[in-house]
Scaffold this active site. Structure first.
Site, PDB file in Angstrom:
ATOM      1  N   GLU A   1       0.789  -1.203  -0.061  1.00  0.00           N
ATOM      2  CA  GLU A   1       0.247  -0.035   0.004  1.00  0.00           C
ATOM      3  C   GLU A   1       0.893   1.446   0.100  1.00  0.00           C
ATOM      4  OE1 GLU A   1      -2.305  -1.615   3.447  1.00  0.00           O
ATOM      5  OE2 GLU A   1      -4.008  -1.238   2.235  1.00  0.00           O
TER       6      GLU A   1
ATOM      7  N   GLU B   1      -3.887  -9.235   4.132  1.00  0.00           N
ATOM      8  CA  GLU B   1      -4.760  -8.912   5.138  1.00  0.00           C
ATOM      9  C   GLU B   1      -5.974  -9.884   5.494  1.00  0.00           C
ATOM     10  OE1 GLU B   1      -3.562  -6.941   3.138  1.00  0.00           O
ATOM     11  OE2 GLU B   1      -2.864  -5.298   3.887  1.00  0.00           O
TER      12      GLU B   1
END
Ligand code: T1G
Length: 693
Positions: free
Chosen positions: A105, A125
């Protein structure tokens, strides 16, 4: 725990440095922000590179910080990413080895991304019960497109950098130096304007609603009790339908919801517990391990064959020893059959099958196994037989060989005493089917050498097993606890339940299989043999006689065509059997018990809390090093539901005072003497503490 700052010509290089995987904890985030600000303030700097030290760009946010104030303390990951994205000088992410979660990210917030091939790129995640919470759900679709991004986010699986050309502005040669190559790239683009921002792109997917609806239906069907996968779909969906900033707000809200869920806490608990299990307080991480380049397995039965396959799968040659050629031939044929069925399912290539079978040799003579670095015996579970084997091994094995026993209940110290080298003896308790079950209980005898223990732990990783250290006691960790679970299951039958109700309640709780279906699968005669031994050795421990009566009916389980249930050829379904149920009802009458209706809640409490209570005793006695080890045993060896984190984690979520209140209620009932609350449970409950502290 920082980020180093260097300047190469007109290019600033910020190197994330928080071993082992540059988790982006508060200190690292702070140093990285400072580095960008320093580069912006330096007129000599024209471009900025962010990279990672050691064996990762970054493994993501520092999950050790989750559910602590540090995780959200400024500068947050969002702030770091916004600092890079809003930089007036180009920021280049230079990626190698591992770039996951928040690390990916961060790179998506950079203006450019360059990489070495072979880097693992992932947003994992979802495997922690979360979703990418720092813009991954909004930026990745803008770079890869809706479908590839959704697949990566919902699966959480890594993709190699060279397979994602759309993600990178340049992928260097495998032998390139990542920093030098990135600096050269940065010098090329230093003056390019406008600075490209992922957030400015659009996600273009015609007829996206139909695709998203299909995705919702598919993900809903496969995600079971876990909320995260579907949340991933809904959050990625808004990357198409919402403006970027609105999408980011939505992502934030859904992330903060997921991080508080028990399911996510359970998954994070399991993630760390698996890694913590290999740490033994009195065995330093740098303890030298013995080299394991070859193995021998004694016994070519179901266990021996499965154990041999683990070594073959890891590329370790195995010499399989049996007493009769016929048994040897049968064992080898079974190993080949198992590989061929994996081949048919597309899980194995012919080349791998041949390679593994090529590593397997066999013998009828102990004299031919003496040079193996480790020998694992998987012979009949009787002390006399083990004695003969270990005395022989003591004679023939080279000095320094590890002598491992696969015993599931016998005393490893007694077995070690059959040799003149007890320091080389250890228990390696595999779970059937040994080539499938992840759990490996590593039983440490009182004389087991620290290097032998360290070697066994390292070997369990090589065999792709979850190694959990156990001390020596009857049943070690898993089987000792399952005995209490089975006792309660039997008592429930005497009081009014039938096998099908107990199993359904256990399976509704999340167990892969209830106690009676499990007995039919493993063989009811195994428990019968253990109880017969107990009746003599420990008469004070009472059991329901129902399981004995069942065995006296010759109903050992699937292997005899029927046990608690009936089975039909080729059909795994368990069908209730009238005679068995009649026997159970009659047995209650013979005991003078008036059968009563028992709630599913009581069934689950008595099954699960019997595990918790015995687990607390095991912890107290030092048989298990920590509660999370006990959780790993049950998550990887006994089908305990992952989303509940293991028996000890589950007890913590229920609250130990509530667990104790239930136990003391059952201690007043039928066979209540079975419930002696573990002193550790009482102590922790009184102090308001947790088993997993
Ligand atoms: N944070 C903290 N510690 C971590 C970590 C992490 N992200 N990843 C690994 N470790 C520790 C691990 O506990 C072990 O510690 C050591 O590193 C080596 O790990 C906002 C919220 C990166 C592929 O889910 O998949 O970013 O036992 O044995 O086999 O959207 O670790 O040595 O003390 O596994 O080489 C998302 C999880 C986080 C990646 C390396 N990232 N990690 O595998 O070593 S959430 C992940 C892995 C996030 C943002 C969200 C693997 C690995 P110790 P290891 P490995």
């Amino acid at each position: 725990m920082t980020a180093e700052y260097q300047v190469h010509g007109a290019v600033a290089v910020i190197t994330l440095n928080n071993p082992p995987v540059n988790g982006m904890g508060l200190v690292t985030r702070t140093a990285a922000v400072k580095g960008i600000q320093q580069a912006l303030a330096d007129d000599a700097v024209k471009a900025i590179i962010i990279t990672g030290a050691g064996k990762a760009f970054s493994g993501g946010a520092d999950i050790k910080e989750f559910n602590t104030p540090k995780a959200l303390q400024e500068p947050s990951l969002h702030t770091l990413i916004a600092t890079a994205e809003s930089s007036t000088k180009p920021v280049v992410a230079a990626i190698h080895t591992v770039c996951m979660g928040g690390g990916l990210e961060l790179s998506l917030g950079c203006h450019y991304r360059v990489a070495l091939p072979g880097a693992q790129i992932a947003l994992p995640e979802v495997k922690l019960g979360l979703l990418p919470g720092a813009g991954g759900t909004q930026r990745l679709p803008r770079v890869l497109g809706l479908e590839p991004a959704l697949n990566m986010i919902v699966s959480g699986n890594p993709v190699l950098s060279e397979k994602l050309p759309a993600l990178f502005d340049e992928i260097f040669a495998a032998d390139a130096d990542i920093v030098q190559s990135a600096v050269a790239f940065a010098e090329k683009i230093a003056d390019a304007r406008p600075l490209p921002k992922v957030r400015d792109r659009k996600v273009d997917y015609p007829n996206h609603e139909a695709f998203l609806q299909f995705s919702r239906n598919t993900v809903k069907a496969m995600s079971g009790p876990f909320p995260a996968p579907l949340e991933c779909v809904e959050t990625v969906a808004v990357s198409v339908t919402m403006k970027f900033d609105d999408g980011m707000k939505f992502e934030r809200e859904r992330f903060l919801h997921l991080i508080q869920t028990t399911e996510s806490k359970a998954l994070r608990h399991a993630f760390f517990s698996e890694r913590t299990a290999s740490k033994v307080p009195d065995v330093p991480a740098d303890t030298p391990v013995r080299s394991i380049k070859s193995a021998a397995v004694i016994g070519a039965g179901m266990m021996g064959g499965g154990i041999a396959m683990n070594f073959l799968n890891a590329g370790i040659p195995v010499k399989l020893l049996e007493t009769k050629q016929e048994a040897l031939d049968k064992g080898i044929a079974t190993i080949r059959k198992n590989y061929e069925s994996s081949l048919k399912k597309g899980k194995l290539t012919q080349e791998k099958l041949d390679q593994r079978m090529g590593l397997l040799t066999s013998t009828l003579s102990y004299d031919e196994i003496g040079q193996a670095d480790i020998v694992v015996e998987a012979v009949f579970e009787e002390l006399g037989v083990k004695e003969a084997v270990f005395r022989k091994l003591d004679e023939v094995m080279k000095s320094g060989a590890i002598l491992a026993t696969n015993t599931s209940t016998l005393d490893v110290d007694k077995i070690a005493a059959f040799t003149k080298r007890p320091q080389d003896v250890i228990g390696t308790h595999f779970f059937s089917p040994a080539n499938v079950m992840k759990l490996l209980e590593i039983v440490r005898g009182k004389e087991t050498g620290k290097d032998v223990l360290a070697t066994a732990l390292a070997l369990s990783k090589k065999l792709k097993k979850t190694g959990v250290v156990s001390g020596v006691c009857d049943g070690f960790i898993g089987n000792r606890m399952i005995e209490q679970y089975s006792r309660q299951a039997g008592f429930l039958l005497e009081e009014g339940a039938l096998p099908e109700q107990v199993d359904k309640a256990a399976e509704k709780f999340g167990f892969a299989m209830g106690p009676f279906r499990m007995g039919d699968l493993a063989g009811n005669d195994i428990g019968w043999a253990i109880r017969k031994r107990r009746y003599v050795e420990k008469p004070e421990i009472t059991y329901s006689k129902t399981a004995d009566l069942l065995c006296e009916m010759g109903r050992y389980g699937q292997k005899t065509g029927g046990g608690w249930y009936d089975y039909k050829a080729g059909d795994r379904k368990a069908y209730p059997n009238e005679q068995v149920n009649a026997m159970i009802v009659q047995h209650s009458a013979d005991l003078g018990i008036t059968r009563r209706k028992i709630s599913d809640e009581e069934i689950v409490e008595r099954l699960v809390y019997s595990l918790v209570n015995e687990g607390a005793l095991i912890l107290e006695e030092g048989i298990a090093l920590r509660a999370s080890d006990i959780d790993m045993v049950y998550l990887t060896g006994y089908g305990f539901p992952l989303y509940r984190g293991g028996p000890m984690f589950y007890a913590d979520t229920v609250g130990l005072p509530n667990v104790l209140a239930a136990i003391s209620k059952y201690a007043k009932g039928h066979q209540g003497q079975a419930w002696q609350p573990a002193p550790l449970l009482l102590k922790l409950a009184a102090e308001g503490k947790l088993l997993n502290n």
